[in-house]
Scaffold this motif. Structure first.
Motif, PDB file in Angstrom:
ATOM      1  N   PRO A  34       5.554   8.564   6.515  1.00 38.67           N
ATOM      2  CA  PRO A  34       5.853   9.605   5.530  1.00 38.67           C
ATOM      3  C   PRO A  34       5.595   9.133   4.101  1.00 38.67           C
ATOM      4  CG  PRO A  34       7.636   9.403   7.119  1.00 38.67           C
ATOM      5  CD  PRO A  34       6.731   8.228   7.339  1.00 38.67           C
ATOM      6  N   GLY A  35       5.097  10.040   3.277  1.00 36.30           N
ATOM      7  CA  GLY A  35       4.908   9.758   1.861  1.00 36.30           C
ATOM      8  C   GLY A  35       3.738   8.854   1.538  1.00 36.30           C
ATOM      9  N   ARG A  36       2.872   8.590   2.518  1.00 37.30           N
ATOM     10  CA  ARG A  36       1.739   7.687   2.307  1.00 37.30           C
ATOM     11  C   ARG A  36       0.421   8.447   2.414  1.00 37.30           C
ATOM     12  NH1 ARG A  36       2.887   2.641   0.542  1.00 37.30           N
ATOM     13  NH2 ARG A  36       1.814   1.424   2.124  1.00 37.30           N
ATOM     14  N   LEU A  37      -0.640   7.823   1.940  1.00 35.29           N
ATOM     15  CA  LEU A  37      -1.993   8.345   2.086  1.00 35.29           C
ATOM     16  C   LEU A  37      -2.657   7.579   3.217  1.00 35.29           C
ATOM     17  CD1 LEU A  37      -4.480   9.961   1.274  1.00 35.29           C
ATOM     18  CD2 LEU A  37      -4.851   8.382  -0.619  1.00 35.29           C
ATOM     19  N   THR A  38      -2.858   8.256   4.344  1.00 36.57           N
ATOM     20  CA  THR A  38      -3.408   7.634   5.550  1.00 36.57           C
ATOM     21  C   THR A  38      -4.806   8.158   5.799  1.00 36.57           C
ATOM     22  OG1 THR A  38      -1.228   7.360   6.568  1.00 36.57           O
ATOM     23  CG2 THR A  38      -3.127   7.372   8.044  1.00 36.57           C
ATOM     24  N   MET A  39      -5.740   7.256   6.069  1.00 39.20           N
ATOM     25  CA  MET A  39      -7.111   7.621   6.417  1.00 39.20           C
ATOM     26  C   MET A  39      -7.355   7.282   7.887  1.00 39.20           C
ATOM     27  SD  MET A  39      -8.885   8.518   3.527  1.00 39.20           S
ATOM     28  CE  MET A  39      -8.737   8.347   1.725  1.00 39.20           C
ATOM     29  N   ILE A  40      -7.938   8.230   8.625  1.00 38.11           N
ATOM     30  CA  ILE A  40      -8.320   8.006  10.011  1.00 38.11           C
ATOM     31  C   ILE A  40      -9.825   7.781  10.051  1.00 38.11           C
ATOM     32  CG2 ILE A  40      -8.347   8.945  12.348  1.00 38.11           C
ATOM     33  CD1 ILE A  40      -6.002  10.727  11.559  1.00 38.11           C
ATOM     34  N   ILE A  41     -10.243   6.616  10.553  1.00 39.86           N
ATOM     35  CA  ILE A  41     -11.659   6.274  10.598  1.00 39.86           C
ATOM     36  C   ILE A  41     -12.046   5.911  12.027  1.00 39.86           C
ATOM     37  CG2 ILE A  41     -11.757   5.500   8.190  1.00 39.86           C
ATOM     38  CD1 ILE A  41     -11.568   2.618   9.187  1.00 39.86           C
ATOM     39  N   GLY A  42     -13.336   5.948  12.290  1.00 46.56           N
ATOM     40  CA  GLY A  42     -13.850   5.612  13.612  1.00 46.56           C
ATOM     41  C   GLY A  42     -15.257   6.129  13.757  1.00 46.56           C
ATOM     42  N   ALA A  43     -15.949   5.653  14.770  1.00 47.53           N
ATOM     43  CA  ALA A  43     -17.319   6.086  15.016  1.00 47.53           C
ATOM     44  C   ALA A  43     -17.331   7.548  15.461  1.00 47.53           C
ATOM     45  CB  ALA A  43     -17.961   5.200  16.083  1.00 47.53           C
ATOM     46  N   ASN A  44     -18.513   8.145  15.481  1.00 43.88           N
ATOM     47  CA  ASN A  44     -18.645   9.502  16.003  1.00 43.88           C
ATOM     48  C   ASN A  44     -18.113   9.560  17.433  1.00 43.88           C
ATOM     49  OD1 ASN A  44     -19.825  10.409  13.659  1.00 43.88           O
ATOM     50  ND2 ASN A  44     -21.919  10.130  14.397  1.00 43.88           N
ATOM     51  N   ALA A  45     -17.437  10.669  17.752  1.00 51.25           N
ATOM     52  CA  ALA A  45     -16.891  10.916  19.085  1.00 51.25           C
ATOM     53  C   ALA A  45     -15.754   9.957  19.449  1.00 51.25           C
ATOM     54  CB  ALA A  45     -17.979  10.858  20.155  1.00 51.25           C
ATOM     55  N   SER A  46     -15.129   9.347  18.438  1.00 53.39           N
ATOM     56  CA  SER A  46     -14.009   8.447  18.719  1.00 53.39           C
ATOM     57  C   SER A  46     -12.695   9.188  18.880  1.00 53.39           C
ATOM     58  CB  SER A  46     -13.877   7.403  17.601  1.00 53.39           C
ATOM     59  OG  SER A  46     -13.611   8.030  16.354  1.00 53.39           O
ATOM     60  N   GLY A  47     -12.664  10.473  18.521  1.00 53.61           N
ATOM     61  CA  GLY A  47     -11.446  11.259  18.680  1.00 53.61           C
ATOM     62  C   GLY A  47     -10.728  11.587  17.393  1.00 53.61           C
ATOM     63  N   LYS A  48     -11.335  11.290  16.246  1.00 54.97           N
ATOM     64  CA  LYS A  48     -10.668  11.503  14.958  1.00 54.97           C
ATOM     65  C   LYS A  48     -10.301  12.967  14.739  1.00 54.97           C
ATOM     66  CE  LYS A  48     -14.094  10.031  12.441  1.00 54.97           C
ATOM     67  NZ  LYS A  48     -15.065   9.910  13.558  1.00 54.97           N
ATOM     68  N   SER A  49     -11.300  13.839  14.821  1.00 55.66           N
ATOM     69  CA  SER A  49     -11.055  15.256  14.551  1.00 55.66           C
ATOM     70  C   SER A  49     -10.198  15.893  15.638  1.00 55.66           C
ATOM     71  CB  SER A  49     -12.377  16.012  14.413  1.00 55.66           C
ATOM     72  OG  SER A  49     -13.076  15.585  13.249  1.00 55.66           O
ATOM     73  N   ALA A 213      -6.914   4.390   0.763  1.00 56.36           N
ATOM     74  CA  ALA A 213      -5.819   4.544   1.727  1.00 56.36           C
ATOM     75  C   ALA A 213      -4.695   3.551   1.497  1.00 56.36           C
ATOM     76  CB  ALA A 213      -6.358   4.381   3.143  1.00 56.36           C
ATOM     77  N   ASP A 214      -3.465   4.008   1.733  1.00 58.14           N
ATOM     78  CA  ASP A 214      -2.344   3.086   1.888  1.00 58.14           C
ATOM     79  C   ASP A 214      -2.375   2.479   3.281  1.00 58.14           C
ATOM     80  OD1 ASP A 214      -1.128   3.649  -0.668  1.00 58.14           O
ATOM     81  OD2 ASP A 214      -0.476   5.557   0.173  1.00 58.14           O
ATOM     82  N   GLU A 215      -2.771   3.316   4.253  1.00 59.34           N
ATOM     83  CA  GLU A 215      -2.859   2.857   5.635  1.00 59.34           C
ATOM     84  C   GLU A 215      -4.128   3.406   6.268  1.00 59.34           C
ATOM     85  OE1 GLU A 215       0.579   3.697   7.973  1.00 59.34           O
ATOM     86  OE2 GLU A 215       1.964   2.760   6.543  1.00 59.34           O
ATOM     87  N   LEU A 216      -4.707   2.621   7.153  1.00 60.73           N
ATOM     88  CA  LEU A 216      -5.853   3.045   7.944  1.00 60.73           C
ATOM     89  C   LEU A 216      -5.445   3.166   9.403  1.00 60.73           C
ATOM     90  CD1 LEU A 216      -8.790   0.810   6.584  1.00 60.73           C
ATOM     91  CD2 LEU A 216      -8.344   3.216   6.062  1.00 60.73           C
ATOM     92  N   VAL A 217      -5.938   4.207  10.050  1.00 58.64           N
ATOM     93  CA  VAL A 217      -5.840   4.342  11.501  1.00 58.64           C
ATOM     94  C   VAL A 217      -7.269   4.245  12.019  1.00 58.64           C
ATOM     95  CG1 VAL A 217      -5.253   5.840  13.440  1.00 58.64           C
ATOM     96  CG2 VAL A 217      -3.764   5.770  11.411  1.00 58.64           C
ATOM     97  N   VAL A 218      -7.567   3.199  12.770  1.00 59.37           N
ATOM     98  CA  VAL A 218      -8.923   2.989  13.292  1.00 59.37           C
ATOM     99  C   VAL A 218      -8.942   3.441  14.746  1.00 59.37           C
ATOM    100  CG1 VAL A 218     -10.805   1.355  13.623  1.00 59.37           C
ATOM    101  CG2 VAL A 218      -9.152   0.990  11.766  1.00 59.37           C
ATOM    102  N   VAL A 225      -7.066   1.616  17.756  1.00 55.02           N
ATOM    103  CA  VAL A 225      -7.283   0.188  17.968  1.00 55.02           C
ATOM    104  C   VAL A 225      -6.704  -0.659  16.840  1.00 55.02           C
ATOM    105  CG1 VAL A 225      -9.318   0.580  19.392  1.00 55.02           C
ATOM    106  CG2 VAL A 225      -9.604   0.311  16.923  1.00 55.02           C
ATOM    107  N   ALA A 226      -6.367  -0.021  15.717  1.00 54.54           N
ATOM    108  CA  ALA A 226      -5.740  -0.751  14.618  1.00 54.54           C
ATOM    109  C   ALA A 226      -5.064   0.260  13.707  1.00 54.54           C
ATOM    110  CB  ALA A 226      -6.759  -1.573  13.830  1.00 54.54           C
ATOM    111  N   HIS A 227      -3.916  -0.117  13.143  1.00 57.48           N
ATOM    112  CA  HIS A 227      -3.166   0.768  12.258  1.00 57.48           C
ATOM    113  C   HIS A 227      -2.366  -0.101  11.307  1.00 57.48           C
ATOM    114  CE1 HIS A 227       0.236   4.012  11.749  1.00 57.48           C
ATOM    115  NE2 HIS A 227      -0.508   3.863  10.666  1.00 57.48           N
ATOM    116  N   GLY A 228      -2.616   0.084  10.012  1.00 56.96           N
ATOM    117  CA  GLY A 228      -1.896  -0.693   9.021  1.00 56.96           C
ATOM    118  C   GLY A 228      -2.609  -0.664   7.682  1.00 56.96           C
ATOM    119  N   ALA A 229      -2.217  -1.569   6.800  1.00 57.37           N
ATOM    120  CA  ALA A 229      -2.838  -1.655   5.479  1.00 57.37           C
ATOM    121  C   ALA A 229      -4.299  -2.040   5.632  1.00 57.37           C
ATOM    122  CB  ALA A 229      -2.096  -2.681   4.639  1.00 57.37           C
TER     123      ALA A 229
END
Length: 286
Positions: A34-49, A213-218, A225-229
């Motif tokens: 909560p209260g953070r700016l989180t970016m979700i990244i990953g290759a195409n078809a990784s499930g982001k959207s 981002a404050d946090e990345l979700v890969v 596969v990874a979540h954090g600063a």
């Protein structure tokens, strides 16, 4: 600014999601801080959207649940959910001829009953959202006549007029030049910092994601596969595993955030470069 402890919590529990006959995400657990700016990244078809759309209730989970403050969102009335969680999809469309002011005004729908008239409070929220995004002078212009950057700011203004505590955006910088990409990301960071709005963005550009981002979700193959600063999770190993990319990860000279530098496969000294510039997390222990 809203304290993170007071901000609503959006999470996925044992979530499986996708489409009829095709699962994209399987058994995923994720809590958006909560209260953070989180970016979700990953290759195409990784499930982001797919993940973002399921968090936003665009599609029901195949298994598991999306929860808001520990409550299954399927049990929350849609109007109430929309008062808390806003979504800007990747390719929003507006009716022909609709003006910027009319578009932004649509963001007030979740806060108005079927027969409730337009109020001064609604008008104030719309004016505030247009001022925030710098589109006040464009209020009477048709959305279809705007440049790409102007149009995206108008859509973000509509999302802000909804006054959400959590804002989800799917590729909000797509088709924008670099100047307008930075403009949009600056706007989202300012929104997060000044209002405490939880902002979650699906983004393709690794370096911009790491910078803002404050946090990345890969994500890779429907899993986190990874979540954090950014400095903790965006390593050469993660880049290779999630994107199939050999790269150096070095500090950005301006911000100190991770900077991903792809290494061409035909580089004559590929292995030497990868060995000499390994990130600290990958150094061998003596």
């Amino acid at each position: 600014m809203t304290a993170a402890s007071d901000a609503p919590r959006l999470s996925a529990r044992a979530l499986s999601a996708g489409y009829p006959g095709r699962r994209v995400i399987e058994g995923l657990d994720l809590e958006i801080t909560p209260g953070r700016l989180t970016m979700i990244i990953g290759a195409n078809a990784s499930g982001k959207s797919t993940l973002l759309g399921t968090l936003a209730r665009l599609r029901p989970p195949l298994e598991g649940a999306v929860e808001l403050d520990g409550v299954d969102v399927d049990t929350i009335p849609r109007r109430r959910f929309a008062q808390v969680v806003g979504l800007l999809p990747q390719h929003p469309t507006a009716p022909d001829g609709v003006s910027v002011a009319e578009l932004v005004g649509r963001g007030r729908h979740p806060h108005r009953g079927v027969f409730q008239r337009w109020s001064e409070a609604d008008a104030a929220k719309v004016d505030e959202a247009m001022a925030w995004t710098g589109v006040t002078d464009l209020a009477d212009r048709p959305v279809g006549d705007l440049s790409g950057g102007q149009r995206q700011r108008a859509w973000i203004a509509m999302a802000l007029a909804q006054d959400p505590r959590i804002l989800l955006l799917d590729e909000p910088t797509t088709f924008l030049d670099l100047t307008h990409q930075l403009e949009v990301l600056d706007l989202l960071r300012a929104l997060n910092r000044s209002r405490g709005t939880t902002v979650v963005v699906v983004l393709h550009d690794l370096n911009l994601a790491a910078r803002y981002a404050d946090e990345l979700v890969v994500m890779a193959q429907g899993a986190v596969v990874a979540h954090g600063a950014p400095g903790q999770v965006l390593t050469e190993d993660v880049v290779r595993d999630a994107f199939g990319l050999d790269a150096l990860v070095i500090p950005d000279p301006l911000t100190g955030t991770p900077l991903v530098v792809p290494v061409p496969h035909d580089h004559p000294h590929l292995n030497d470069h990868l060995h000499l510039h390994r990130t600290p997390e990958r150094n061998d222990t003596p």
